[in-house]
Design an enzyme around this catalytic site. Structure first.
Site, PDB file in Angstrom:
ATOM      1  CB  CYS A  85      -1.015  -0.440   0.886  1.00  0.00           C
ATOM      2  SG  CYS A  85      -1.786   1.446   1.416  1.00  0.00           S
ATOM      3  CD  GLN A 209      -4.863  12.863  15.626  1.00  0.00           C
ATOM      4  OE1 GLN A 209      -5.315  12.047  14.637  1.00  0.00           O
ATOM      5  NE2 GLN A 209      -5.677  13.699  16.068  1.00  0.00           N
ATOM      6  CE1 TYR A 238     -14.360  12.057  25.406  1.00  0.00           C
ATOM      7  CE2 TYR A 238     -14.221  15.192  25.732  1.00  0.00           C
ATOM      8  CZ  TYR A 238     -14.939  13.711  25.803  1.00  0.00           C
ATOM      9  OH  TYR A 238     -15.633  13.752  26.114  1.00  0.00           O
ATOM     10  CG  ASN A 299      -8.292  15.377  20.263  1.00  0.00           C
ATOM     11  OD1 ASN A 299      -9.080  15.567  18.584  1.00  0.00           O
ATOM     12  ND2 ASN A 299      -7.254  14.324  19.945  1.00  0.00           N
ATOM     13  CB  CYS A 326     -11.994  13.420  13.155  1.00  0.00           C
ATOM     14  SG  CYS A 326     -12.967  12.470  14.503  1.00  0.00           S
TER      15      CYS A 326
END
Length: 367
Positions: A85, A209, A238, A299, A326
């Site tokens: 990939c 992340q 968070y 977050n 997000c």
């Protein structure tokens, strides 16, 4: 970016891959801006490389013990090998064939979804900015554990970058990536993640992340906004392994991180060296029980803060909020519940190129 897997139809995960990258980025910015109120100072978006950016490989293991596949499953449950990939960082690309050979040598049978037989369900590999690896084998049971331990020296010789190797036990037959129990096979249990001027510690079940370069830009941007506001006290809710908390410390500033994962809190505490404090617990419950700080960094997961924490922030004495999201739709719902905290500045960071996903950082100020 060209991808043989996409062009052949074997993998279509990068749903926006056929779009020119400039159009991808512009569309994301347009969609997010439409969801936030007018009057926001929008900073220029942070782009990403289109390939070689993923620091984590999450591979479903299928095939046979002699020829395992690492990738995804097709609709019939057969493995599609994606070890080449182009999204993966070079270190991951080089490690996956070595790990496939190790699986065959240790005779760990891939799990077969249709028959519910076999052991190895997933292979999870994370690469640090220094090129070291955290390798996790997600197994149905402990049956292969002795063989993995026996052949571990061979793996360490063939893959010296493997700093942390562990086994995760996930015995249930359901679409869950990992289980609650982790068995670390190496002396080291933490992968150092050095970025944005700090060293974070990533343990096997801790979140980080997926895009290191954009994550560094995210922490750097948030740090600049926080230092500009100059709060005397700050909460990072968070907080995960403490990325925002540890990059926003300053002399005389009281910094506290709250995270539900005990393992993440252990990692953050070890990395803080006393510069910040961390507690394990629910963010909303903690907020209700303690005097609020000057500034809160949040977050949350895709679902957002939700009504309870948003309402608490609205009625609290918190002057500023730095919100990393997000999902701009849940961000917009939360903002509607916090009318006294107005978004004054925002920046989109393209954490997930070739898809509709992103991260957006927003500064809220009380009026």
């Amino acid at each position: 970016m060209r991808c043989g897997y996409f062009e052949s139809g074997r993998c279509r995960s990068c749903t926006w891959l056929e779009w020119p990258y400039a159009d991808q980025l512009a569309t994301k910015v347009e969609r997010v801006r439409a969801l936030l109120p007018d009057g926001v100072d929008w900073r220029s978006p942070v782009p990403s490389a289109q390939e070689g950016f993923r620091n984590k490989a999450k591979m479903v293991v299928a095939g046979s013990v002699d020829a395992p596949t690492l990738g995804i499953l097709d609709p019939s449950g057969h493995g599609i090998d994606l070890r080449d990939c182009p999204l993966h960082q070079p270190g991951l690309h080089d490690a996956l064939p070595v790990l496939a050979d190790f699986v065959a040598r240790a005779r760990v049978a891939p799990y077969d979804v249709a028959t519910r037989r076999g052991e190895l369900k997933h292979l999870l590999v994370t690469e640090s900015p220094d090129g070291e690896l955290l390798v996790r084998f997600v197994l149905r049971s402990q049956e292969p554990l002795a063989r993995l331990r026996k052949h571990l020296p061979d793996l360490r010789e063939a893959l010296p970058a493997a700093r942390v190797v562990s086994v995760n036990l996930q015995p249930e037959h359901k679409a869950v990536l990992e289980g609650d129990r982790e068995i670390v096979l190496t002396e080291a249990a933490t992968l150092p993640m050095r970025l944005a001027g700090v060293e974070l510690g990533l343990r096997p079940r801790s979140f980080f992340q997926t895009n290191t370069a954009v994550a560094e830009a995210l922490y750097t941007e948030a740090r600049g906004w926080v230092h500009e506001v100059a709060p005397a006290s700050l909460w990072d809710l968070y907080c995960g392994v403490g990325g925002f908390a540890l990059t926003t410390t300053a002399p005389g500033r009281d910094v506290l991180g709250v995270e539900v994962s005990d393992e993440a809190v252990r990692s953050a505490t070890a990395a803080a060296h006393g510069a910040a404090r961390f507690v394990a617990g629910d963010a909303t419950a903690y907020a209700r029980e303690h005097e609020p700080p000057d500034l809160v960094v949040v977050n949350p997961p895709r679902r957002g803060l939700g009504p309870e924490l948003s309402s608490w922030l609205e009625t609290s004495a918190v002057r500023h909020v730095v919100y990393s999201s997000c999902n701009a739709e849940s961000l917009a719902r939360d903002l509607a519940l916090m009318p006294s905290l107005r978004p004054v500045r925002a920046r989109l960071l393209d954490m997930f190129p070739n898809t509709a996903h992103y991260e957006v950082l927003t500064l809220l100020t009380r009026y």
